[in-house]
Enzyme design. Sequence first.
Site, PDB file in Angstrom:
ATOM      1  N   GLY A  11     -10.228   9.775 -92.411  1.00 38.03           N
ATOM      2  CA  GLY A  11     -10.526  10.793 -93.432  1.00 38.03           C
ATOM      3  C   GLY A  11      -9.707  10.590 -94.694  1.00 38.03           C
ATOM      4  O   GLY A  11      -9.321  11.546 -95.362  1.00 38.03           O
ATOM      5  N   VAL A  16      -6.758  16.156 -97.397  1.00 35.54           N
ATOM      6  CA  VAL A  16      -5.549  15.861 -96.620  1.00 35.54           C
ATOM      7  C   VAL A  16      -5.311  14.361 -96.524  1.00 35.54           C
ATOM      8  O   VAL A  16      -4.202  13.874 -96.762  1.00 35.54           O
ATOM      9  CB  VAL A  16      -5.678  16.471 -95.201  1.00 35.54           C
ATOM     10  CG1 VAL A  16      -4.543  16.017 -94.309  1.00 35.54           C
ATOM     11  CG2 VAL A  16      -5.736  17.989 -95.288  1.00 35.54           C
ATOM     12  N   GLY A 107      -5.315  20.360 -86.758  1.00 37.72           N
ATOM     13  CA  GLY A 107      -6.185  21.505 -86.481  1.00 37.72           C
ATOM     14  C   GLY A 107      -6.174  22.449 -87.656  1.00 37.72           C
ATOM     15  O   GLY A 107      -6.175  22.005 -88.810  1.00 37.72           O
ATOM     16  N   SER A 108      -6.150  23.738 -87.373  1.00 39.33           N
ATOM     17  CA  SER A 108      -6.227  24.731 -88.448  1.00 39.33           C
ATOM     18  C   SER A 108      -5.744  26.081 -87.922  1.00 39.33           C
ATOM     19  O   SER A 108      -5.818  26.359 -86.719  1.00 39.33           O
ATOM     20  CB  SER A 108      -7.678  24.832 -88.905  1.00 39.33           C
ATOM     21  OG  SER A 108      -7.892  26.043 -89.587  1.00 39.33           O
ATOM     22  N   SER A 109      -5.309  26.940 -88.851  1.00 38.87           N
ATOM     23  CA  SER A 109      -4.831  28.267 -88.450  1.00 38.87           C
ATOM     24  C   SER A 109      -5.930  29.112 -87.811  1.00 38.87           C
ATOM     25  O   SER A 109      -5.640  30.113 -87.150  1.00 38.87           O
ATOM     26  CB  SER A 109      -4.239  29.005 -89.653  1.00 38.87           C
ATOM     27  OG  SER A 109      -5.178  29.058 -90.701  1.00 38.87           O
ATOM     28  N   CYS A 110      -7.198  28.717 -87.995  1.00 39.38           N
ATOM     29  CA  CYS A 110      -8.287  29.527 -87.422  1.00 39.38           C
ATOM     30  C   CYS A 110      -8.399  29.358 -85.906  1.00 39.38           C
ATOM     31  O   CYS A 110      -9.237  30.002 -85.282  1.00 39.38           O
ATOM     32  CB  CYS A 110      -9.610  29.222 -88.106  1.00 39.38           C
ATOM     33  SG  CYS A 110     -10.228  27.597 -87.709  1.00 39.38           S
ATOM     34  N   TYR A 137     -16.012  25.982 -85.229  1.00 37.00           N
ATOM     35  CA  TYR A 137     -14.996  25.039 -85.722  1.00 37.00           C
ATOM     36  C   TYR A 137     -13.690  25.203 -84.939  1.00 37.00           C
ATOM     37  O   TYR A 137     -13.064  24.217 -84.516  1.00 37.00           O
ATOM     38  CB  TYR A 137     -14.798  25.354 -87.197  1.00 37.00           C
ATOM     39  CG  TYR A 137     -13.734  24.628 -87.947  1.00 37.00           C
ATOM     40  CD1 TYR A 137     -13.912  23.320 -88.363  1.00 37.00           C
ATOM     41  CD2 TYR A 137     -12.550  25.286 -88.319  1.00 37.00           C
ATOM     42  CE1 TYR A 137     -12.936  22.673 -89.114  1.00 37.00           C
ATOM     43  CE2 TYR A 137     -11.585  24.650 -89.068  1.00 37.00           C
ATOM     44  CZ  TYR A 137     -11.779  23.345 -89.461  1.00 37.00           C
ATOM     45  OH  TYR A 137     -10.820  22.722 -90.208  1.00 37.00           O
ATOM     46  N   LYS A 141     -11.488  22.588 -82.634  1.00 33.77           N
ATOM     47  CA  LYS A 141     -10.083  22.294 -82.957  1.00 33.77           C
ATOM     48  C   LYS A 141      -9.165  22.601 -81.765  1.00 33.77           C
ATOM     49  O   LYS A 141      -8.174  21.905 -81.539  1.00 33.77           O
ATOM     50  CB  LYS A 141      -9.652  23.092 -84.195  1.00 33.77           C
ATOM     51  CG  LYS A 141     -10.324  22.620 -85.468  1.00 33.77           C
ATOM     52  CD  LYS A 141      -9.822  21.245 -85.834  1.00 33.77           C
ATOM     53  CE  LYS A 141     -10.437  20.662 -87.072  1.00 33.77           C
ATOM     54  NZ  LYS A 141      -9.991  19.277 -87.309  1.00 33.77           N
ATOM     55  N   PRO A 164      -2.264  23.178 -89.847  1.00 31.37           N
ATOM     56  CA  PRO A 164      -2.019  23.636 -91.214  1.00 31.37           C
ATOM     57  C   PRO A 164      -2.688  24.984 -91.488  1.00 31.37           C
ATOM     58  O   PRO A 164      -3.746  25.289 -90.938  1.00 31.37           O
ATOM     59  CB  PRO A 164      -2.678  22.558 -92.085  1.00 31.37           C
ATOM     60  CG  PRO A 164      -3.064  21.452 -91.169  1.00 31.37           C
ATOM     61  CD  PRO A 164      -3.187  22.049 -89.798  1.00 31.37           C
ATOM     62  N   ASN A 166      -4.321  27.449 -94.704  1.00 35.22           N
ATOM     63  CA  ASN A 166      -5.307  27.074 -95.742  1.00 35.22           C
ATOM     64  C   ASN A 166      -4.650  26.139 -96.767  1.00 35.22           C
ATOM     65  O   ASN A 166      -3.531  26.415 -97.213  1.00 35.22           O
ATOM     66  CB  ASN A 166      -5.829  28.319 -96.459  1.00 35.22           C
ATOM     67  CG  ASN A 166      -6.724  29.173 -95.563  1.00 35.22           C
ATOM     68  OD1 ASN A 166      -6.483  29.297 -94.373  1.00 35.22           O
ATOM     69  ND2 ASN A 166      -7.760  29.741 -96.136  1.00 35.22           N
ATOM     70  N   HIS A 180     -13.556  25.992 -99.946  1.00 31.37           N
ATOM     71  CA  HIS A 180     -12.674  27.116 -99.637  1.00 31.37           C
ATOM     72  C   HIS A 180     -12.451  27.950-100.900  1.00 31.37           C
ATOM     73  O   HIS A 180     -12.835  27.549-101.998  1.00 31.37           O
ATOM     74  CB  HIS A 180     -11.340  26.586 -99.096  1.00 31.37           C
ATOM     75  CG  HIS A 180     -11.454  25.967 -97.737  1.00 31.37           C
ATOM     76  ND1 HIS A 180     -11.544  24.609 -97.549  1.00 31.37           N
ATOM     77  CD2 HIS A 180     -11.517  26.521 -96.504  1.00 31.37           C
ATOM     78  CE1 HIS A 180     -11.646  24.359 -96.249  1.00 31.37           C
ATOM     79  NE2 HIS A 180     -11.635  25.489 -95.591  1.00 31.37           N
ATOM     80  N   TRP A 203     -16.129  36.763-103.583  1.00 27.73           N
ATOM     81  CA  TRP A 203     -16.786  37.178-102.336  1.00 27.73           C
ATOM     82  C   TRP A 203     -15.905  38.173-101.575  1.00 27.73           C
ATOM     83  O   TRP A 203     -14.683  38.031-101.530  1.00 27.73           O
ATOM     84  CB  TRP A 203     -17.038  35.988-101.419  1.00 27.73           C
ATOM     85  CG  TRP A 203     -17.964  34.955-101.977  1.00 27.73           C
ATOM     86  CD1 TRP A 203     -18.712  35.045-103.121  1.00 27.73           C
ATOM     87  CD2 TRP A 203     -18.235  33.670-101.419  1.00 27.73           C
ATOM     88  NE1 TRP A 203     -19.440  33.899-103.298  1.00 27.73           N
ATOM     89  CE2 TRP A 203     -19.162  33.039-102.260  1.00 27.73           C
ATOM     90  CE3 TRP A 203     -17.789  33.004-100.283  1.00 27.73           C
ATOM     91  CZ2 TRP A 203     -19.640  31.755-102.008  1.00 27.73           C
ATOM     92  CZ3 TRP A 203     -18.269  31.721-100.029  1.00 27.73           C
ATOM     93  CH2 TRP A 203     -19.185  31.111-100.882  1.00 27.73           C
ATOM     94  N   ASP A 270     -15.656  38.847 -95.357  1.00 21.42           N
ATOM     95  CA  ASP A 270     -14.209  38.752 -95.579  1.00 21.42           C
ATOM     96  C   ASP A 270     -13.571  37.731 -94.644  1.00 21.42           C
ATOM     97  O   ASP A 270     -12.528  37.171 -94.950  1.00 21.42           O
ATOM     98  CB  ASP A 270     -13.539  40.105 -95.313  1.00 21.42           C
ATOM     99  CG  ASP A 270     -13.504  40.989 -96.540  1.00 21.42           C
ATOM    100  OD1 ASP A 270     -13.699  40.476 -97.659  1.00 21.42           O
ATOM    101  OD2 ASP A 270     -13.270  42.200 -96.375  1.00 21.42           O
TER     102      ASP A 270
END
Length: 315
Positions: A11, A16, A107-110, A137, A141, A164, A166, A180, A203, A270
């Site tokens: 990637g 990133v 990965g991601s905080s989500c 997603y 992850k 990480p 956002n 994003h 939004w 949201d």
Amino acid sequence: MQSDARIYVAGHRGLVGSAIMRRLESEGFSNLITHTSAELDLRDQAAVRAFFAQEQPEYVFLAAAKVGGILANSTYPAQFLYDNLMIAANVIHTAHETGVKKLLNLGSSCIYPRLATQPLQEEALLTGPLEDTNRAYAVAKIAAIELCDHYRTQYGANFISGMPTNLYGPGDNFDLKGSHVLPALMRKMVEAKEVGAAQVEIWGSGTPLREFLYADDLADACLFLMKEVSEAGPINIGTGTDLSIRALAELIAEVVGFEGTLEFDASKPDGTPRKLMDVSKLRNLGWQSQTELREGIERTLAWYLAERDAGLVRS
Ligand SMILES: NC(=O)C1=CN([C@@H]2O[C@H](COP(=O)(O)OP(=O)(O)OC[C@H]3O[C@@H](n4cnc5c(N)ncnc54)[C@H](OP(=O)(O)O)[C@@H]3O)[C@@H](O)[C@H]2O)C=CC1
Ligand SMILES: C[C@H]1O[C@H](OP(=O)(O)OP(=O)(O)OC[C@H]2O[C@@H](n3cnc4c(=O)[nH]c(N)nc43)[C@H](O)[C@@H]2O)[C@@H](O)[C@@H](O)C1=O
């Protein structure tokens, strides 16, 4: 990691991956292996195996993924789940098969439950229901973290997972449907200022809280993890500070010089009400972020305007 080690950055053209490339190059790493998705589709197991067999990377930064903001995640959940499961399974399994010395999975905080206690501790993983807008997603992850951990337990593989918060910075995606929030608001305000529009649409309610980490700080953390840390489980990467989407919009307006009004569109989602990382684990290991949000936004704006005027930006 020796300066001539064979390092694969999966990637490398993304937000990133490009920051990791800049960092590796500036530190003098000379043997960097890269392929675009058109050259090597990481969802294709046979292609991934052939690539690893030929290139024999020693270190892997896994920064390739199907990535997007809240709208893209909720519109294309099947793709976010399938692509990210396949990329993670193929790269992690093949890295094990070919004896990669160390792999950093991103990965991601989500991954954390929607209503987990804030700030989000690593221990919150798999303790409650996920946020609907990015569940697909997040599941992929989480599966990637589990792969790294089980390959460590069963085979002794040195695979680690950074989570990480956002992100934003040079190389970001400015497509208004796919991006994003930070690049989206930057682009909307730049364009509104240029045409003299009186308002910009934001939004949702503006009340969700988000934490933003500059991509080059993340790259710094990735090298730190690759060099210094070898342990199972997710490791949060963030700043430890968050702000509301309204406050973010006001800050971007100031930096851009947009003086119109902000219109909140309540018909848009949201998402998670708050997503602030507990970064004490990484701080205790010896790393913390450097770039203040305003400074990062200023640098990103300068990059965006230059790239856009050269016709190079993703939008
Ligand atoms: N952006 C953010 O806010 C956050 C990102 N992350 C994580 O960081 C990582 C990188 O994200 P980011 O840089 O933002 O994403 P980008 O969309 O900017 O870059 C993703 C890269 O992945 C590559 N890619 C996508 N699909 C494939 C495929 N099938 N085969 C090979 N390569 C593929 C693309 O390559 P090409 O350009 O060649 O098509 C692209 O360069 C991801 O794991 C993401 O989950 C985590 C938290 C927040
Ligand atoms: C990194 C993380 O990113 C995603 O989660 P998210 O944080 O909810 O993503 P986001 O940046 O798109 O939105 C943040 C907030 O901002 C609001 N918002 C206002 N105006 C715009 C706007 O114009 N565009 C966008 N995208 N959002 C906007 C938006 O409504 C939301 O309240 C995950 O799907 C997943 O991919 C993931 O891991």
